[in-house]
Design an enzyme around this catalytic site. Structure first.
Site, PDB file in Angstrom:
ATOM      1  N   GLY A   1       0.836  -1.287   0.022  1.00 24.50           N
ATOM      2  CA  GLY A   1       0.217  -0.061   0.056  1.00 24.50           C
ATOM      3  C   GLY A   1       0.919   1.249   0.074  1.00 24.50           C
TER       4      GLY A   1
ATOM      5  N   ASP B   1      -2.249  -5.715   0.189  1.00 25.09           N
ATOM      6  CA  ASP B   1      -2.465  -4.855   1.400  1.00 25.09           C
ATOM      7  C   ASP B   1      -4.116  -4.283   1.217  1.00 25.09           C
ATOM      8  OD1 ASP B   1      -2.636  -2.933   3.318  1.00 25.09           O
ATOM      9  OD2 ASP B   1      -1.039  -1.824   2.659  1.00 25.09           O
TER      10      ASP B   1
ATOM     11  N   CYS C   1       1.354   4.421   7.794  1.00 28.77           N
ATOM     12  CA  CYS C   1       2.386   3.428   7.588  1.00 28.77           C
ATOM     13  C   CYS C   1       2.760   2.684   8.782  1.00 28.77           C
ATOM     14  CB  CYS C   1       3.548   4.120   6.979  1.00 28.77           C
ATOM     15  SG  CYS C   1       5.102   2.873   6.803  1.00 28.77           S
ATOM     16  N   GLY C   2       2.978   1.701   8.856  1.00 26.42           N
ATOM     17  CA  GLY C   2       3.311   0.899  10.158  1.00 26.42           C
ATOM     18  C   GLY C   2       4.591   0.999  10.824  1.00 26.42           C
TER      19      GLY C   2
ATOM     20  N   ARG D   1      -3.211  -8.567  10.370  1.00 23.13           N
ATOM     21  CA  ARG D   1      -1.763  -7.610  10.755  1.00 23.13           C
ATOM     22  C   ARG D   1      -2.368  -6.866  11.951  1.00 23.13           C
ATOM     23  NH1 ARG D   1       0.087  -2.807   6.853  1.00 23.13           N
ATOM     24  NH2 ARG D   1       0.259  -1.205   8.605  1.00 23.13           N
TER      25      ARG D   1
ATOM     26  N   SER E   1       7.841  -8.482   7.985  1.00 23.86           N
ATOM     27  CA  SER E   1       8.206  -7.355   7.101  1.00 23.86           C
ATOM     28  C   SER E   1       9.665  -6.831   7.284  1.00 23.86           C
ATOM     29  CB  SER E   1       6.860  -6.505   7.057  1.00 23.86           C
ATOM     30  OG  SER E   1       7.471  -5.226   6.236  1.00 23.86           O
TER      31      SER E   1
END
Length: 291
Positions: A43, A82, A119-120, A154, A206
């Protein structure tokens, strides 16, 4: 397509699946050509490629599923996509699952962030209640039904609430009936090791360029028990640097000549985008070229 989902399931049973990130279908083709068994539709990259903007929840469900569909058409390897938070309430979530299944992706991941998401890897992430997300995942599983597409739960609780809560959520989400779980926001090798120890069963990790986890090789991740490894940003960040350097040379020199060794040839590009197949159709069925 069901065969892509089945292929991903088989690959996971055989060992770690490395899935480099692709921001667009062209990059997805390059991932396949490089010999990888799966590609990750990030994404982060899709937002950058499509909008030229950051990964802060700006892409709609329609834009993301359209992007996924084009990536599936451009490749024959499994696409893992995503799906953000599912883009709304339970009805929106159900439609998201249905649209991604129709697009032909092999798997999607759904996260537990509050909107607006981000964003993670960034600070300031907020997550919804774990029990609420369990119910959302159960709804996704029910909507998926007998379709082969895999569901990945997730959690973004690590940067928001710490490793213990992230691990606890991953284990709870497994009980919702998803195929794999994914603790995002990992920046340290110790965090990878903690997830590996505490979360049994199929799981995703990731590896993000710029933090210490890049020191871990695929063999290390497999030994830890991970099923899938995303390398979401490696190709995108490489492309940005290379294009920037070529444009800088063009601006400074008035010609791109000194960057020639960094470029593919026209023929190589034509081969990548499968031009020969379309030329063949013209040759067989088109009007004859007389000049």
């Amino acid at each position: 397509m069901a065969d892509q989902a089945s292929a991903l399931r088989r690959a996971i049973r055989q060992g770690l699946v490395m899935a480099p990130g692709a921001a667009d279908p062209l990059t997805a083709r390059m991932v396949q050509r490089a010999g990888f068994g799966a590609v990750y539709m990030t994404g982060f990259g899709a937002t950058a490629a499509r909008l030229g903007m950051p990964d802060i929840g700006l892409m709609s469900q329609t834009e993301m599923t359209d992007h996924a569909r084009n990536m599936v058409r451009a490749t024959t390897i499994p696409v893992i996509a995503d799906a953000d938070t599912g883009y709304g309430g339970l009805a929106n979530l159900a439609r998201t699952v249905e649209e991604y299944a129709a697009s032909g992706v092999a798997a999607i991941h759904l996260e537990d962030q509050q909107m607006p998401k981000r964003c993670g890897q960034r600070a300031g992430i907020r997550v919804i209640d774990a029990e609420e997300n369990v119910r959302r995942l159960q709804a996704a599983v029910k909507t998926r039904g007998t379709h082969e597409m895999m569901l990945i739960a997730r959690t973004d609780a690590l940067p928001a609430l710490g490793i213990d809560e992230a691990v606890a959520r991953a284990r709870r989400y497994q009980d919702a009936g998803v195929d794999l779980v994914f603790v995002d926001g990992i920046k340290k090798i110790a965090e990878v090791e903690a997830v590996a120890r505490a979360v049994p069963g199929p799981k995703v990790v990731s590896i993000v360029d710029g933090n210490e986890t890049v020191a871990l090789k695929a063999s290390d991740l497999q030994d830890m028990g991970f099923s899938v490894a995303f390398y979401a940003l490696s190709a995108l960040f490489t492309a940005v640097r290379a294009v920037s350097q070529t444009l800088e040379a063009l601006k400074a020199d008035g010609t791109p000549a000194r960057r020639a060794d960094a470029m593919c040839s026209y023929g190589e590009f034509a081969d990548l985008v499968d031009l020969q197949r379309f030329d063949g159709l013209d040759h067989e069925f088109g009007w004859p070229v007389t000049s």
